[in-house]
Design a protein around this motif. Structure first.
Motif, PDB file in Angstrom:
ATOM      1  N   HIS A   1      37.909  33.015  38.264  1.00 40.81           N
ATOM      2  CA  HIS A   1      37.488  32.844  39.645  1.00 40.81           C
ATOM      3  C   HIS A   1      38.595  32.223  40.486  1.00 40.81           C
ATOM      4  O   HIS A   1      39.425  31.466  39.974  1.00 40.81           O
ATOM      5  CB  HIS A   1      36.236  31.963  39.693  1.00 40.81           C
ATOM      6  CG  HIS A   1      35.481  32.025  40.973  1.00 40.81           C
ATOM      7  ND1 HIS A   1      35.721  31.154  42.011  1.00 40.81           N
ATOM      8  CD2 HIS A   1      34.494  32.858  41.396  1.00 40.81           C
ATOM      9  CE1 HIS A   1      34.910  31.434  43.015  1.00 40.81           C
ATOM     10  NE2 HIS A   1      34.154  32.462  42.675  1.00 40.81           N
ATOM     11  N   TYR A   2      38.600  32.520  41.770  1.00 44.59           N
ATOM     12  CA  TYR A   2      39.661  32.012  42.632  1.00 44.59           C
ATOM     13  C   TYR A   2      39.619  30.502  42.801  1.00 44.59           C
ATOM     14  O   TYR A   2      40.605  29.885  43.215  1.00 44.59           O
ATOM     15  CB  TYR A   2      39.609  32.701  44.010  1.00 44.59           C
ATOM     16  CG  TYR A   2      38.637  32.099  44.990  1.00 44.59           C
ATOM     17  CD1 TYR A   2      39.056  31.158  45.931  1.00 44.59           C
ATOM     18  CD2 TYR A   2      37.294  32.457  44.979  1.00 44.59           C
ATOM     19  CE1 TYR A   2      38.156  30.592  46.836  1.00 44.59           C
ATOM     20  CE2 TYR A   2      36.394  31.912  45.880  1.00 44.59           C
ATOM     21  CZ  TYR A   2      36.832  30.973  46.798  1.00 44.59           C
ATOM     22  OH  TYR A   2      35.945  30.424  47.685  1.00 44.59           O
ATOM     23  N   LYS A   3      38.509  29.851  42.465  1.00 46.74           N
ATOM     24  CA  LYS A   3      38.414  28.402  42.588  1.00 46.74           C
ATOM     25  C   LYS A   3      39.072  27.661  41.425  1.00 46.74           C
ATOM     26  O   LYS A   3      39.266  26.442  41.505  1.00 46.74           O
ATOM     27  CB  LYS A   3      36.948  27.981  42.712  1.00 46.74           C
ATOM     28  CG  LYS A   3      36.323  28.339  44.045  1.00 46.74           C
ATOM     29  CD  LYS A   3      34.935  27.746  44.172  1.00 46.74           C
ATOM     30  CE  LYS A   3      34.332  28.051  45.544  1.00 46.74           C
ATOM     31  NZ  LYS A   3      32.982  27.467  45.694  1.00 46.74           N
ATOM     32  N   VAL A   4      39.394  28.361  40.354  1.00 49.40           N
ATOM     33  CA  VAL A   4      40.110  27.712  39.258  1.00 49.40           C
ATOM     34  C   VAL A   4      41.487  27.271  39.749  1.00 49.40           C
ATOM     35  O   VAL A   4      42.133  27.968  40.534  1.00 49.40           O
ATOM     36  CB  VAL A   4      40.262  28.685  38.065  1.00 49.40           C
ATOM     37  CG1 VAL A   4      41.037  28.022  36.929  1.00 49.40           C
ATOM     38  CG2 VAL A   4      38.900  29.155  37.575  1.00 49.40           C
ATOM     39  N   ARG A   5      41.943  26.119  39.292  1.00 47.23           N
ATOM     40  CA  ARG A   5      43.290  25.660  39.634  1.00 47.23           C
ATOM     41  C   ARG A   5      44.249  26.133  38.547  1.00 47.23           C
ATOM     42  O   ARG A   5      44.250  25.604  37.433  1.00 47.23           O
ATOM     43  CB  ARG A   5      43.340  24.137  39.760  1.00 47.23           C
ATOM     44  CG  ARG A   5      42.658  23.613  41.021  1.00 47.23           C
ATOM     45  CD  ARG A   5      42.822  22.100  41.128  1.00 47.23           C
ATOM     46  NE  ARG A   5      42.285  21.614  42.391  1.00 47.23           N
ATOM     47  CZ  ARG A   5      43.000  21.469  43.499  1.00 47.23           C
ATOM     48  NH1 ARG A   5      44.281  21.801  43.494  1.00 47.23           N
ATOM     49  NH2 ARG A   5      42.448  21.009  44.598  1.00 47.23           N
TER      50      ARG A   5
END
Length: 222
Positions: free
Chosen positions: A113-117
């Motif tokens: 997901h794009y929210k993963v760092r």
């Protein structure tokens, strides 16, 4: 194996175990700084996005058709697209990201997901069975193999207890990293290993050796 080599290996393992116990106690006291810091996932410009793509392309065998590169490239695209301030310009780009995300998740089997760092130059060795919690932090130059899970051990885990992966970490096939694990830099996690403890830098985490037993053969029926 020579006795000296056995002693060095045992000393290394004991040192790692001692460091793991110290790291666990240190984190429980709330002094582990990696719980609140991580890679800056913001991509402020399209030029920066292209630079990320170039690095990820090289890290994933310089192939546009590698499932790992497709997953990481779409992740970077999502980070850039959701950071656009103009809603009119942002809407179609985020919709494109969502469509590709579900393709990567459901067809290639990579849930990123794009929210993963995620740090720079993430390499995904093989596709399928890769699940990464959206609050996870992954450092630079890491390698993930197939069937890797990085997430939480139960529902309702606070964000600060979600696993943090350091730089240059290699995670083998079938490995599972669960909260509240913190993985230090230059760690190797072997295949089919379940990690729930803090691992200090420059250590190996390996599963127990398989048990080999004699097979009893039944006489063939007449």
């Amino acid at each position: 194996m020579r006795p000296a080599s056995v002693k060095r290996r045992a000393r290394f393992q004991l040192t790692c175990l001692h460091q793991m116990d110290e790291s666990t106690a240190h984190a429980r006291r709330g002094a582990n700084r990696t719980t609140t810091r991580g890679p800056d996932r913001r991509i402020a410009s399209f030029a920066a996005l292209r630079e990320h793509w170039r690095e990820d392309f090289v890290a994933n065998d310089s192939s546009l058709f590698r499932p790992g590169f497709i997953a990481v490239a779409n992740y970077r695209f999502g980070v850039w697209a959701f950071g656009i301030e103009n809603a009119v310009f942002r809407a179609p780009l985020t919709l494109l990201y969502v469509l590709i995300y579900h393709f990567v998740k459901n067809v290639l089997g990579i849930e990123l997901h794009y929210k993963v760092r995620v740090g720079r130059r993430l390499r995904i060795g093989h596709q399928h069975g890769i699940v990464i919690h959206r609050d996870v932090q992954i450092g630079d130059d890491c390698l993930l193999r197939q069937n890797v899970t990085i997430g939480v051990s139960r529902l309702g885990v606070p964000r600060e207890e979600v696993p943090v992966i350091g730089d240059r970490v290699e995670i083998g096939a079938g490995a599972v990293v669960l909260s509240p694990a913190r993985i230090g830099d230059d760690v190797l996690i072997g295949p089919n290993t379940v990690v729930r403890r803090h691992v200090p830098p420059r250590c190996r985490v390996l599963p127990p050796d398989p048990v080999i037993q004699e097979r009893r053969m039944h006489p063939a029926r007449a």
